[in-house]
Design an enzyme around this catalytic site. Sequence first.
Site, short mmCIF file in Angstrom:
data_model
loop_
_atom_site.label_atom_id
_atom_site.label_comp_id
_atom_site.label_asym_id
_atom_site.label_seq_id
_atom_site.Cartn_x
_atom_site.Cartn_y
_atom_site.Cartn_z
N CYS A 110 0.86 -1.18 0.00
CA CYS A 110 0.00 0.00 0.00
C CYS A 110 0.90 1.24 0.00
O CYS A 110 1.72 1.40 0.91
CB CYS A 110 -0.85 -0.05 1.27
SG CYS A 110 -1.83 1.40 1.59
N CYS A 159 -0.90 3.92 -6.40
CA CYS A 159 -1.79 3.26 -5.43
C CYS A 159 -1.99 1.84 -5.93
O CYS A 159 -2.24 1.63 -7.13
CB CYS A 159 -3.13 4.00 -5.38
SG CYS A 159 -4.41 3.15 -4.43
N1 DGL Z 1 -3.96 0.63 -1.95
C1 DGL Z 1 -3.50 1.67 -1.15
C2 DGL Z 1 -2.41 2.48 -1.75
O1 DGL Z 1 -1.59 1.92 -2.44
C3 DGL Z 1 -4.48 2.38 -0.26
C4 DGL Z 1 -5.61 3.08 -0.88
C5 DGL Z 1 -6.58 3.59 0.16
O2 DGL Z 1 -6.98 2.82 1.02
O3 DGL Z 1 -6.89 4.79 0.09
O4 DGL Z 1 -2.27 3.66 -1.52
#
Ligand code: DGL
Length: 239
Positions: A73, A183
């Site tokens: 993430c 993301c």
């Molecule tokens: N998938 C995550 C990222 O790479 C988090 C997205 C979220 O929960 O806002 O930032």
Amino acid sequence: MNDQPIGIFDSGVGGTSIWKEINGLLPHEHTIYLADSKNAPYGEKSEENILGLSIKNTELLLKRDCKLIVVACNTATTNAIDYLRKNYEIPFIGIEPAIKPAALQSKSKTVGILATKGTLSSSLFHSTSENHADGIRIIEREGTGLVGLIESGKAGSEVSKELLEIYLTPMLAAGIDHLVLGCTHYPYLIPVLEELLPEGVTIIDSGEAVARQTKAVLKENDMLNSSKEKGIKRFLNGS
Ligand code: DGL
């Protein structure tokens, strides 16, 4: 030690884009994927809150005896990885928007980055972006609303198409030739992005690089699972 699982966490389904790459490259490793869907999206939360959730996820994976944790993430990496590395003994692998390869490859010297508010406002993102942005114009956009749509299975919907059109318009007007997906949820938007982007724009996503880094760190620490059997893949929901 080698038999212990690799822990992988994200706010939801996004990190499965990384999980897929890790399982492809390291088929003999056991993995535990933790989706903290109850608390998604992380991108709209405060730094303190994101750190607290990252600690909670780490503790949960450590209870399951993980030998290494992949913070799949960007939002959690940019807000919490320094703390995690300082406070826990196991290795952590993070993911950050791949500005460097985009900046190196860009001919128009203009690169677009789509990421969450939490990532774009973090100090780690700013220092990385300053390091690689020499002579490169970076056009950032927050992908507000996209994670929620992907979490509810609507990545290919008209709404996500409309949002992406809004976010991409200023980038295309500025002449980007690379779009960095900052993301881990966004690779699920690639079919829509391919419809919307003109031919000369390359999409950059760092899933494969994270898997390679995971393998390198396991090897370096003599932690690779030497079994010839296929690893067990487990899934957990955060609480
Ligand atoms: N998938 C995550 C990222 O790479 C988090 C997205 C979220 O929960 O806002 O930032």
